[in-house]
Design an enzyme around this catalytic site. Sequence first.
Site, PDB file in Angstrom:
ATOM      1  N   GLY A  10       0.829  -1.217   0.000  1.00  0.00           N
ATOM      2  CA  GLY A  10       0.000   0.000   0.000  1.00  0.00           C
ATOM      3  C   GLY A  10       0.847   1.243   0.000  1.00  0.00           C
ATOM      4  N   GLY A  12       0.741   5.293   1.395  1.00  0.00           N
ATOM      5  CA  GLY A  12       0.088   6.361   2.138  1.00  0.00           C
ATOM      6  C   GLY A  12       0.607   7.699   1.659  1.00  0.00           C
ATOM      7  CB  THR A  16       6.286   2.807   0.482  1.00  0.00           C
ATOM      8  OG1 THR A  16       6.427   4.012  -0.239  1.00  0.00           O
ATOM      9  CG2 THR A  16       5.964   1.680  -0.480  1.00  0.00           C
ATOM     10  CB  VAL A  17       2.698  -0.414   3.700  1.00  0.00           C
ATOM     11  CG1 VAL A  17       2.646  -1.633   4.605  1.00  0.00           C
ATOM     12  CG2 VAL A  17       2.399   0.849   4.502  1.00  0.00           C
ATOM     13  CE  LYS A  36       2.645   4.314   7.837  1.00  0.00           C
ATOM     14  NZ  LYS A  36       1.460   4.608   8.637  1.00  0.00           N
ATOM     15  CG  ASP A 131      -6.196   9.884   9.692  1.00  0.00           C
ATOM     16  OD1 ASP A 131      -7.290  10.338   9.275  1.00  0.00           O
ATOM     17  OD2 ASP A 131      -5.220   9.718   8.946  1.00  0.00           O
TER      18      ASP A 131
HETATM   19  P1  ADP Z   1      -0.247   6.324   5.788  1.00  0.00           P
HETATM   20  O1  ADP Z   1       0.129   6.714   7.166  1.00  0.00           O
HETATM   21  O2  ADP Z   1       0.769   6.868   4.840  1.00  0.00           O
HETATM   22  O3  ADP Z   1      -1.667   6.623   5.412  1.00  0.00           O
HETATM   23  P2  ADP Z   1      -1.000   3.563   6.319  1.00  0.00           P
HETATM   24  O4  ADP Z   1      -0.415   3.022   7.574  1.00  0.00           O
HETATM   25  O5  ADP Z   1      -2.418   3.985   6.366  1.00  0.00           O
HETATM   26  O6  ADP Z   1      -0.076   4.732   5.729  1.00  0.00           O
HETATM   27  O7  ADP Z   1      -0.819   2.462   5.165  1.00  0.00           O
HETATM   28  C1  ADP Z   1      -1.219   2.705   3.824  1.00  0.00           C
HETATM   29  C2  ADP Z   1      -1.855   1.447   3.255  1.00  0.00           C
HETATM   30  O8  ADP Z   1      -0.886   0.359   3.281  1.00  0.00           O
HETATM   31  C3  ADP Z   1      -3.052   0.914   4.032  1.00  0.00           C
HETATM   32  O9  ADP Z   1      -4.274   1.510   3.631  1.00  0.00           O
HETATM   33  C4  ADP Z   1      -3.017  -0.563   3.671  1.00  0.00           C
HETATM   34  O10 ADP Z   1      -3.567  -0.794   2.394  1.00  0.00           O
HETATM   35  C5  ADP Z   1      -1.523  -0.861   3.605  1.00  0.00           C
HETATM   36  N1  ADP Z   1      -1.006  -1.354   4.902  1.00  0.00           N
HETATM   37  C6  ADP Z   1      -0.573  -0.581   5.930  1.00  0.00           C
HETATM   38  N2  ADP Z   1      -0.179  -1.322   6.984  1.00  0.00           N
HETATM   39  C7  ADP Z   1      -0.380  -2.610   6.634  1.00  0.00           C
HETATM   40  C8  ADP Z   1      -0.203  -3.869   7.321  1.00  0.00           C
HETATM   41  N3  ADP Z   1       0.262  -3.907   8.560  1.00  0.00           N
HETATM   42  N4  ADP Z   1      -0.531  -5.012   6.658  1.00  0.00           N
HETATM   43  C9  ADP Z   1      -1.034  -4.941   5.410  1.00  0.00           C
HETATM   44  N5  ADP Z   1      -1.233  -3.797   4.707  1.00  0.00           N
HETATM   45  C10 ADP Z   1      -0.918  -2.640   5.312  1.00  0.00           C
END
Ligand code: ADP
Length: 297
Positions: A10, A12, A16-17, A36, A131
Amino acid sequence: MDWVRGEKLGQGSFATVSLAVPRGRSSCLPPLMAVKSCGVSHSSSLVNEKLVLEELKDCPEIIRCFGESFSCENGEKLYNVLLEYASGGSLADKLKKSGDRRLPESDVREYTKSLLKGLRYIHKVGFVHCDIKLQNILLGPNGGVKIADFGLAKRVGRKSGVPGCELRGTPMYMSPEMVSAGEQGAPADIWALGCLVAEMVTGAPAWSSSDVAGLLMRIGVGEEVPAIPGILSEEGKDFLGKCFVKNPSKRWTAEMLLNHPFVCDQEDLYGDSFAALKDRREITASTSPRCPFDFPD
Ligand code: ADP
Ligand code: MG
């Protein structure tokens, strides 16, 4: 901690995750994790996320954190936080995949109950998530809720929150006290939860406006509340009414909402003996000080 980066999961706003596979055998790490990552120069919210998650261990509804590391990839210095891998994707993905973009009310009730357990824990420890939205709610391998993205989370000393902070979060989910006074306390998470519940049920955001400034005026100055979806059961409508109380000190808390009939099986409150009692009205009206809900006639 040694690990290898896998496929991207994913993206954000800053981070990047990706999947992360531990190198070698480690009895304390799962075989798959999520990592992340962001550039060290703008890592403050990711550092905040790691520090908050370290204080929110031991709650199955909150994503676990396994630690941090630094790496250098493609000439860039990265800060990495290793997280529990939520293989079920986000609630936003789940809605997209369901044909009409909405979820059956029975599923919404289950997700809401788990979210409330997670929020009750976060608020009890003294934090606010700040959030809560579909993209930040992930699902584990068995479909269980994992609250994620604690980049904006912060500690609050008082239930009513901290006044005067800058406007942070996602406009569609912002509470009136956040918009009008920059007040971010536990009640703001409950307002956002209400927006999320409405969105899961209808498939559309709680607010339909794309004009952000106008929307913030309507929430903060006009004191409008989101429309309660007509397709919800009466219990669901009442539940949202408790989330969308404008005065944050009168809004229901996670603890109170966990006793609301929208998420609370009567068996949870009264044990098996409830099964023998046919009339829910009678038991609710006469014996439930913890469940102040009026069933409609
Ligand atoms: P940001 O802080 O940049 O918004 P997030 O933590 O919300 O980042 O992560 C962005 C996206 O990455 C999430 O909406 C999800 O799709 C994916 N993601 C984040 N953490 C995980 C995780 N632990 N396992 C699987 N997917 C994840
Ligand atoms: Mg996010």
